[in-house]
Motif scaffolding. Sequence first.
Motif, PDB file in Angstrom:
ATOM      1  N   MET A   1       0.852  -1.201   0.000  1.00  0.00           N
ATOM      2  CA  MET A   1       0.000   0.000   0.000  1.00  0.00           C
ATOM      3  C   MET A   1       0.884   1.245   0.000  1.00  0.00           C
ATOM      4  O   MET A   1       1.903   1.278   0.670  1.00  0.00           O
ATOM      5  N   CYS A   3       1.420   4.070   1.439  1.00  0.00           N
ATOM      6  CA  CYS A   3       1.097   4.874   2.627  1.00  0.00           C
ATOM      7  C   CYS A   3       2.395   5.141   3.378  1.00  0.00           C
ATOM      8  O   CYS A   3       3.112   4.209   3.751  1.00  0.00           O
ATOM      9  N   PHE A   5       3.044   6.119   6.413  1.00  0.00           N
ATOM     10  CA  PHE A   5       3.201   5.575   7.759  1.00  0.00           C
ATOM     11  C   PHE A   5       3.244   4.046   7.756  1.00  0.00           C
ATOM     12  O   PHE A   5       3.903   3.451   8.626  1.00  0.00           O
ATOM     13  N   CYS A   6       2.601   3.387   6.791  1.00  0.00           N
ATOM     14  CA  CYS A   6       2.801   1.933   6.642  1.00  0.00           C
ATOM     15  C   CYS A   6       4.258   1.657   6.304  1.00  0.00           C
ATOM     16  O   CYS A   6       4.867   0.725   6.832  1.00  0.00           O
ATOM     17  N   HIS A  45      -3.225  -0.522   9.096  1.00  0.00           N
ATOM     18  CA  HIS A  45      -3.599   0.693   8.355  1.00  0.00           C
ATOM     19  C   HIS A  45      -5.064   1.031   8.605  1.00  0.00           C
ATOM     20  O   HIS A  45      -5.954   0.286   8.223  1.00  0.00           O
ATOM     21  N   HIS A  95      -3.210   7.870   7.471  1.00  0.00           N
ATOM     22  CA  HIS A  95      -3.026   6.677   8.316  1.00  0.00           C
ATOM     23  C   HIS A  95      -3.187   7.228   9.732  1.00  0.00           C
ATOM     24  O   HIS A  95      -2.450   8.156  10.122  1.00  0.00           O
TER      25      HIS A  95
HETATM   26 ZN    ZN Z   1      -0.905   3.145   6.320  1.00  0.00          ZN
END
Ligand code: ZN
Length: 110
Positions: A1, A3, A5-6, A45, A95
């Motif tokens: 993904m 993202c 913060f992921c 997430h 996120h």
């Molecule tokens: Zn995330």
Amino acid sequence: MDCLFCKICEKEIPSKVVYEDDKILAFYDIDPKAPVHFLVIPKEHIAGASALNAENAGVVAYIYAKIAEITAKMGISSYRVVTNCGPDAGQTVFHLHFHVLAGGPLGEMA
Ligand code: ZN
Ligand code: AMP
């Protein structure tokens, strides 16, 4: 993904980790708005506060309990926890995250 913060959770992007366990990660904000400013995120997430529901909201209580522990260990007794939800509120990373701000008088906000 795709993202940010992921990717920070996966260590694909480096961060200055404050605390980590199997459920959450706490790391310093790259652009601090107070003398102490770190973010706490669930590893799962969740797009933001408005994506919380009865199934996934347990982590929020867990995060608040961990913030109490982390700040106590840092010797911080006074702090503010902020979650921006939606673009008009200033959310830029989608996120779920909790800003923890401390280290001096924070001024009035709410
Ligand atoms: Zn995330
Ligand atoms: P918000 O604007 O509430 O969505 O908060 C996002 C926060 O993430 C901002 O305070 C940014 O300074 C912070 N931020 C963005 N990129 C990074 C990064 N790579 N490491 C740490 N904090 C970040």
